[in-house]
Write an enzyme that holds these catalytic residues in place. Structure first.
Site, PDB file in Angstrom:
ATOM      1  N   HIS A 233       0.828  -1.201   0.000  1.00 45.60           N
ATOM      2  CA  HIS A 233       0.000   0.000   0.000  1.00 45.60           C
ATOM      3  C   HIS A 233       0.867   1.258   0.000  1.00 45.60           C
ATOM      4  O   HIS A 233       0.420   2.325  -0.414  1.00 45.60           O
ATOM      5  CB  HIS A 233      -0.916   0.034   1.227  1.00 45.60           C
ATOM      6  CG  HIS A 233      -2.023  -0.975   1.189  1.00 45.60           C
ATOM      7  ND1 HIS A 233      -1.852  -2.274   1.606  1.00 45.60           N
ATOM      8  CD2 HIS A 233      -3.307  -0.883   0.764  1.00 45.60           C
ATOM      9  CE1 HIS A 233      -2.988  -2.934   1.458  1.00 45.60           C
ATOM     10  NE2 HIS A 233      -3.888  -2.115   0.949  1.00 45.60           N
ATOM     11  N   ASP A 307      -4.808  -5.649  -7.975  1.00 45.44           N
ATOM     12  CA  ASP A 307      -5.002  -5.106  -6.636  1.00 45.44           C
ATOM     13  C   ASP A 307      -5.342  -3.638  -6.828  1.00 45.44           C
ATOM     14  O   ASP A 307      -5.307  -3.119  -7.948  1.00 45.44           O
ATOM     15  CB  ASP A 307      -3.734  -5.287  -5.796  1.00 45.44           C
ATOM     16  CG  ASP A 307      -4.032  -5.329  -4.295  1.00 45.44           C
ATOM     17  OD1 ASP A 307      -5.124  -4.876  -3.899  1.00 45.44           O
ATOM     18  OD2 ASP A 307      -3.179  -5.792  -3.525  1.00 45.44           O
TER      19      ASP A 307
END
Length: 1016
Positions: A233, A307
């Site tokens: 992330h 993702d």
């Protein structure tokens, strides 16, 4: 030689990979091709590109404290613009509330040209994203389960049903990452563990459950995110392993699941040099990985999702739509969480124009997406009904599977001296201490002590945790709570107090599970765990991440250690039940923590026949239906003043599935809000004393060969030798057909014709005086030797002319003497030392005011003819009162839970908690019909041979039990393993109130269970 073996192994793996089986995902089998083609043909080139884009959205939460992130592009206006103007193919919802999300979904679907694929990332249930919804266990918790993966399948199917009810079609789960890095900041507890085979097996169960439930799954994070120390992330992790290692570990679950019909795989943002040498190119954008490895080598033909395209692991090097185009070029089908739709479409169109991706490739992927939409029912889309939505997605079957998953995962890692499960409750003193990070609002006395209803009322500061409340169901335990703001002086007092206990049950309540927060371990918790573990008498339960064990210094020195994997009401409840042997320990560590706690560690401990606490669904009943039926009966009885208060407790197969109290302590006494007595309130058992005390004692003595049912009364009561009762046979006496009178009004014999007390009987006064020491009420005292006259009256009483069934109290008044004559121990102490304390039935007592506050005891009658006062905290039965509150026919008090321990002992043929108290042979004898003309067992009542309402209509002939004058009933049915305890104080304010019987309240409630089980 080693090198040759390695090369051979590598070649074998490559061959296996190259010829992976190709199994068609369910959504590609028999799709609605007419609908797919029709929709596809209606789309422009730009709209086809947009079908491959999924934007982020939020449903506004019911709880305003829930944070809504990324509001710039998840704002409903922005999302609506992307849907209407750009015709995106789907949305992925994040934080919010169920109803709000459903309303937004309906709106988004209404403005979309093509029905939207709606996704959520809900690895551990809807509660990962939504308030007011079900949270399932983390995958690492489920990784501890051994050989019971059908539970995970069921969970997946239930989650699918919840998602379909919410209008969601894809769950981006499960995580099939093999987590072998304890410091992994992003996967960690989201993995099933470090064993590739087990990860595959459990992932398959989860995936298959969702597929069979009608939603799409997405295995993640390809090619494996389990051995990273960087969170994608925030940056791009690098996986440095060689191909052999990737094939044998990271890729293994993906390959096996593809062979089993995986329908979706999510790509990870990882740099993997051995698969793609391009610098700073995440696997999401790597054609060698997406197409070369996943499509071509592993033969995956389902949907490949990215993702989130806003993650720094990708946008750091490919911002402003570049990543979206690169992703499609690499071979992905769906771009999830694309933050800038116009830029993404522009870059993808540019890639098509430049020939980096063909229109034919775009078209093929669009058709695959449309086939998935048809499979989930979007070819026949109907709006979501929001009525009862929250109730529907919080189904009881999900709670049941939550409990079962948790129960099977709990892992015992230390069990020195077989401390678990705890036995010998009568020989050990036990304390519990919960270490939490959240201070509770407390009221502390000048001594720094508050009472929390414990045995000696020395619990310190804090509200009891669920763990502690459940522990208290099994034994007398003194409870303590520590949090970071507990004063040092108070902590010192607790340290001193804990030294006096044989066992200290420690709950380490870790409110965070992530390595970045040190797993929620506070300095206070760490210090206490270290100290308590070193004391040698602690059993520590860790409600947190398994890897936290490595951060809790010296925890391995604990006498017992239970790993619960996370902090939930289920882990707290069931860990307590495991500690006391209501359930077994089956789990094994799914990861390696350190050398002391390696992968696969786990000690199995047995269940030892103590009551388990659960919900009706575990025994095949419906909670909602059951509560409605029982509540209706009980509340109607309260409303009609059949009793001011009552408690219902029900169990099947040793599993308590219903516990509820009704009514108030003392209604209509001028208080506007009379408190409820609660589930733990004490009631006067009246004639149930005959079973829970006298019959229990006699059965135990019989099984030990000390009491002969076919002996005579004079054999054990010598003072009856010259009486008309000398030769009465106990078998007939105990079945109420020996000819004994029903009862004698002993207290009335103490009155003169003018109403005054005869000499040497009763005396009014505020205190004991002289020989008047037997307290009947606050102001009425009995002569200390009057019991001799009472027994003489009983001895000299006449017999009935015929020896036929006449229910009698008289013989039961004598059983305390029988017990003392045979054992040398007073009746009450015999019961407590030989049974009650051993099974943890510590509330059972005579004369309860010695140990309990008046507010904990149900009042009985306002006696206007004998005691001239409210009978509260003292035995209701007059004769028992004259025997100083201790008799074999009445006088026992207790709560429903402890009474059920005794009745469960009966149901388990004399055994409870791993100890045999009565032989099976004796129990069979005592609970059978004794004579053709009688419905009685030995002491026990049984169903009338011609139905008369003394038992539930569907009770089997094997069933038995008893009722009590004050409104009590116990009933066991071995044919269906049912155990029923009903407590009430129907005699308040007057014994003339017979509504409890006329309404059939007691038997009607148990009949509900038979009806629910389909027993006629």
């Amino acid at each position: 030689m080693k090198r040759l073996l390695f090369l051979f192994f590598l070649a074998f793996l490559l061959v296996q990979t190259s010829f992976a089986q190709q199994t068609t995902p369910p959504f590609l089998k028999n799709p609605n091709q007419r609908w797919v083609d029709s929709v596809f043909n209606s789309l422009t080139a730009d709209e086809r590109i947009a079908q491959l884009i999924m934007v982020a959205a939020h449903g506004y939460p019911n709880n305003p404290s829930r944070v809504i992130i990324d509001t710039t592009f998840t704002n409903p206006r922005v999302v609506a613009k992307y849907i209407k103007e750009y015709k995106v193919g789907g949305v992925i919802f994040f934080q919010g509330g169920p109803v709000q999300q459903a309303q937004l979904t309906n709106y988004y679907q209404s403005i979309s040209k093509v029905p939207l694929l709606v996704a959520m990332d809900s690895e551990w249930g809807l509660a990962m994203r939504l308030d007011s919804s079900v949270r399932f266990p983390y995958q690492m918790t489920m990784g501890a389960i051994q050989g019971n993966d059908e539970l995970i399948y069921t969970m997946g199917k239930l989650l699918a049903a919840q998602k379909r009810r919410l209008g969601v079609h894809i769950n981006f789960a499960p995580s099939v990452d093999v987590n072998n890095n304890a410091n992994n900041p992003v996967i960690n507890f989201r993995s099933f563990g470090e064993n590739p085979q087990k990860v595959y097996e459990k992932s398959y169960a989860y995936m298959k459950g969702m597929q069979d439930g009608g939603i799409l799954s997405s295995l993640k994070h390809f090619p494996g995110h389990g051995d990273t120390g960087v969170d994608s992330h925030y940056d791009l992790p690098v996986i440095p392993h060689n191909r052999a290692r990737l094939d044998s570990v990271e890729l293994y679950p993906f390959r096996k699941l593809i062979e089993q019909g995986a329908d979706g795989i999510m790509m990870a943002h990882l740099a993997i040099p051995v698969l793609d040498t391009a610098k700073n190119v995440p696997s999401t954008l790597s054609k060698p990985i997406v197409t070369g490895l996943l499509r071509d080598q592993l033969k995956f033909n389902g949907l490949i999702y990215s993702d989130a395209m806003n993650m720094k692991g990708l946008t750091k090097y490919f911002p402003n739509g570049l990543g979206d185009a690169k992703g499609l070029e690499a071979g992905m089908d769906v771009l999830e969480f694309s933050p800038n739709v116009p830029a993404a479409i522009a870059e993808i169109k540019k890639a098509v124009a430049e020939g980096r991706i063909s229109q034919a490739e775009i078209d093929a992927r669009v058709k695959k997406v449309l086939a998935a939409k048809a499979w989930v029912g979007l070819d026949k889309f109907t709006p979501i009904k929001t009525q009862n939505l929250i109730e529907d997605i919080n189904d009881k079957q999900s709670e049941l599977i939550n409990r079962q998953l948790t129960e099977n995962a709990l892992t015992v890692l230390k069990n020195n001296d077989n401390v678990l499960p705890i036995k010998d409750l009568d020989k050990v003193s036990i304390a519990s201490i919960s270490l939490t990070d959240a201070p509770a609002i407390t009221t502390v006395t000048k001594d720094g002590v508050i009472a929390l209803g414990t045995r000696n009322e020395t619990a310190f500061t804090g509200e009891l945790t669920t763990f502690q409340k459940t522990l208290s169901l099994y034994a007398n335990i003194d409870h303590y709570v520590i949090h970071p703001k507990t004063p040092d002086s108070l902590q010192g007092s607790i340290r001193a107090a804990l030294k006096s206990y044989d066992i200290v049950l420690v709950g380490a309540h870790l409110n965070n599970i992530r390595p970045g927060t040190n797993y929620g371990i506070t300095p206070t918790t760490a210090a206490w765990v270290k100290e308590l573990a070193a004391n040698g008498n602690s059993v520590i339960t860790v409600f947190g991440n398994a890897y936290a064990l490595n951060k809790l210094q010296d925890i391995g020195k604990a006498k017992g250690l239970v790993m619960a994997y996370q902090l939930t009401p289920f882990t707290e409840e069931l860990s307590a039940q495991l500690i006391f042997g209501a359930i077994p320990a089956k789990g094994k560590l799914p990861v390696s923590v350190n050398t002391q706690f390696p992968y696969g560690a786990g000690i199995e401990t047995p269940a030892i026949g103590r009551l388990k606490y659960t919900i009706p669904e575990e025994v095949g009943l419906d909670s909602k239906w059951l509560s409605f039926k029982i509540d209706s009966i009980a509340n109607n009885a309260i409303a009609l003043k059949a009793a001011p208060s009552m408690v219902v407790q029900l169990a099947k197969d040793g599993k308590v599935f219903y516990r509820k109290s009704y009514g108030t302590l003392i209604p209509n006494e001028g208080a506007t809000n009379s408190p409820s007595l609660g589930i733990g309130g004490l009631y006067d058992f009246a004639s149930v004393t005959k079973i829970a005390a006298s019959t229990l004692a006699l059965a135990k003595l019989h099984s030990e060969g000390k009491f002969n049912l076919d002996g005579t009364m004079k054999d054990y009561l010598p003072f009856l030798k010259k009486s008309n009762k000398a030769d009465l046979v106990w078998r007939q006496v105990l079945t109420h057909q020996a000819g004994l009178k029903a009862f004698i009004n002993f207290w009335r014999d103490c009155r003169k014709p003018n109403g005054k007390w005869k000499p040497r009987t009763f005396r009014w006064g505020k205190e004991a005086h002289g020989a008047y020491t037997v307290q009947i009420t606050d102001s009425l005292w009995l002569h200390k030797k009057y019991h001799n006259k009472l027994f003489a009256s009983l001895k000299n009483s006449a017999l009935n002319e015929k020896k036929e069934y006449v229910y009698s109290d008289l013989s039961f008044m004598l059983y305390p003497q029988v017990v003392k004559n045979l054992t040398g121990i007073e009746f009450e102490e015999y019961l407590k030392s030989n049974v009650y304390r051993k099974i943890g039935a510590n509330s059972l007592t005579f004369n309860p005011l010695r140990f309990n506050k008046l507010s904990q005891i149900a009042p009985t009658e306002r006696d206007t003819f004998f005691r001239q006062t409210l009978v509260h905290g003292r035995v209701h039965d007059e004769a028992a009162a004259m025997l100083n509150g201790v008799s074999g026919h009445a006088g026992l008090f207790g709560n429903a839970n402890d009474l059920m321990k005794v009745t469960q002992l009966f149901l388990q043929k004399g055994s409870y908690g791993g100890e045999s108290f009565i032989s099976e042979k004796t129990m069979n004898e005592f609970t059978r019909y004794q004579f053709p003309e009688s419905r009685r067992g030995i002491g026990f009542d049984k169903p009338s041979r011609v139905y008369n309402g003394n038992a539930p209509k569907s009770a089997s002939p094997q069933s038995y039990g008893h009722t009590g004058f004050t409104g009590i009933m116990i009933w066991n049915d071995p044919a269906y393993s049912l155990n029923y305890v009903f407590l009430s104080n129907r005699v308040y304010p007057t014994r003339d109130n017979n509504k409890l019987s006329s309404l059939n309240v007691r038997t009607a409630i148990m009949q509900v269970v038979y009806d629910g089980l389909g027993i006629k």
